[in-house]
Design an enzyme around this catalytic site. Structure first.
Site, mmCIF file in Angstrom:
data_model
loop_
_atom_site.group_PDB
_atom_site.id
_atom_site.type_symbol
_atom_site.label_atom_id
_atom_site.label_comp_id
_atom_site.label_asym_id
_atom_site.label_seq_id
_atom_site.Cartn_x
_atom_site.Cartn_y
_atom_site.Cartn_z
ATOM 1 N N LYS A 48 0.841 -1.211 0.000
ATOM 2 C CA LYS A 48 0.000 0.000 0.000
ATOM 3 C C LYS A 48 0.872 1.256 0.000
ATOM 4 C CE LYS A 48 -3.504 -2.695 0.383
ATOM 5 N NZ LYS A 48 -4.911 -2.810 0.204
HETATM 6 C C1 LIG Z 1 -5.841 -3.834 0.876
HETATM 7 C C2 LIG Z 1 -7.278 -3.521 0.940
HETATM 8 C C3 LIG Z 1 -8.097 -3.961 2.002
HETATM 9 C C4 LIG Z 1 -7.641 -4.927 3.045
HETATM 10 O O1 LIG Z 1 -6.492 -4.629 3.709
HETATM 11 P P1 LIG Z 1 -5.615 -5.804 4.373
HETATM 12 O O2 LIG Z 1 -4.642 -5.054 5.208
HETATM 13 O O3 LIG Z 1 -4.975 -6.564 3.255
HETATM 14 O O4 LIG Z 1 -6.525 -6.653 5.188
HETATM 15 C C5 LIG Z 1 -9.408 -3.538 2.020
HETATM 16 N N1 LIG Z 1 -9.914 -2.752 1.049
HETATM 17 C C6 LIG Z 1 -9.169 -2.343 0.004
HETATM 18 C C7 LIG Z 1 -9.800 -1.459 -1.027
HETATM 19 C C8 LIG Z 1 -7.836 -2.721 -0.088
HETATM 20 O O5 LIG Z 1 -7.103 -2.331 -1.154
#
Ligand SMILES: *Cc1c(COP(=O)(O)O)cnc(C)c1O
Length: 367
Positions: free
Chosen positions: A179
């Site tokens: 991210k």
């Molecule tokens: C990455 C993501 C999540 C979940 O996050 P995690 O940390 O992988 O559980 C939820 N919503 C969106 C739009 C994402 O890109």
């Protein structure tokens, strides 16, 4: 990757050593410091560190009292976690279509999906592009819905001058390594200006416990740990500069692609924003484009190949192919191109030139 930057790597290894020497692996000063810093960054009153973005969404829903018998409106075009969080609190995701230009949920979609059991809506700032929130907030206010922003791809983006995650009742973030702000493992946070809500999430993330061995509610293990908090805290100061870099790279690359006639999603109009977690293009022969780029050593992705309502996991939604035509049509045409902070002019050229070759070859075939 953090390891590619020797100065950053040394800084992060130093904080990891600090945590190791202090033994503050759960709760404690590193978690508290990051929560304070991330809340300040988001211009929110509180941030609660949790174990992932999925858990951030789930805990926010639980803490708001969403549960069995309730419906939560979610876009079909998102990472599956948005819907999973709803299912994990025993509520039902109500999938809606998205705008063909922005790929995002609109107030119109929310209004059409309202029913007697609707309790909440989860706008997703997908790819780093902000959802047009004001009209959705107005619909939600009239219908008495909670608004939980899924800001897992949009750290630091602004809407009407405010950081996303602070416009609804709660904002949920993921710090999954890929991210825009990434940990060295799984981590997440909920930001809110509602102190009572933050406090319920703090209880739920750690066995409903306060004080030690006094369990007030049924919670679980969903804490942000000290190592991740320390890594995130050490990276947070660079986030806005890295975002600015993403915007510049995206601006250059999108400009080159637009000149080639490549079909690009619309960027949000003011008062929206884009932090370019992903750079997505649309292409009728998407798979051929991907193969062409792959053969030239350029990695691409598809975010996401199957709209959530068509995944086997959500067969229970009972939505056959054709139910949400925009999301389904986009899933067939989207392709994610390389984009990262610090991408050089040569790297940008290499991607644009490879796309150019493909587009030109297709044009010759068409003639
Ligand atoms: C990455 C993501 C999540 C979940 O996050 P995690 O940390 O992988 O559980 C939820 N919503 C969106 C739009 C994402 O890109």
């Amino acid at each position: 990757m953090d390891a590619a930057d020797p100065e950053l790597l040394a800084r992060l290894l130093a904080v990891v050593e600090q945590v190791a020497r202090s033994g503050a692996f759960t709760h404690g000063p590193f978690v508290e410091a990051f929560e304070r810093d991330f809340a300040a960054y988001c211009e929110a009153s509180t941030a609660v560190g949790v174990s992932s973005g999925t858990d951030a969404l789930m805990l926010a829903l639980r803490a708001l009292g969403v549960g069995r018998g309730d419906e939560v409106i979610v876009p079909a075009n998102s990472f599956i976690a948005t819907a999973e969080a709803v299912s994990h609190v025993n509520a039902t995701p109500r999938f809606v279509d998205v705008d063909p230009q922005t790929h995002l949920m609109t107030a119109e979609h929310v209004r059409e999906a309202l029913g007697p059991r609707t309790r909440a809506v989860i706008p997703v700032h997908l790819f780093g592009a902000t959802v047009d929130l004001d009209p959705i907030l107005a619909v939600a206010r009239d219908a008495g819905l909670w608004v939980i922003e899924d800001a897992c791809q949009a750290h630091g983006a602004r809407y009407r001058g405010r950081r996303v995650g602070t416009l609804g009742h709660a904002g949920c973030f993921s710090f999954y390594p890929a991210k825009n702000l990434g940990a060295w493992g799984d981590a997440g946070a909920v930001v809110t200006d509602d102190e009572d809500l933050a406090d319920r999430i703090r209880l739920l993330r750690s066995h409903g416990e306060r004080p030690r061995y006094h369990h007030r509610v049924v919670g679980g293990t969903a804490r942000l740990d000290g190592l991740q908090a320390a890594v995130l805290g050490a990276k947070l100061g660079d986030l806005d500069a890295r975002t600015q870099d993403r915007r510049l790279v995206a601006g250059t690359l999108r400009g080159r692609l637009a000149a080639l006639g490549v079909d690009l999603p619309a960027s949000p109009a003011p008062p929206g924003d884009h932090v370019f977690h992903l750079l997505v293009v649309r292409c009728d022969d998407r798979d051929a484009l991907r193969t062409h780029l792959h053969d030239r050593g350029i990695a691409t992705g598809v975010h996401y190949p199957t709209p959530i309502h068509l995944t086997p996991a959500y067969a229970s939604a009972g939505l056959p192919e054709g139910s949400l035509p925009v999301a389904e049509g986009l899933a067939r045409r989207i392709c994610t191109l390389p984009l990262f902070p610090g991408m050089t002019a040569q790297e940008i050229d290499r991607v644009a030139d490879a796309v150019d070759e493909h587009v030109s070859a297709q044009a010759r075939v068409a003639v």
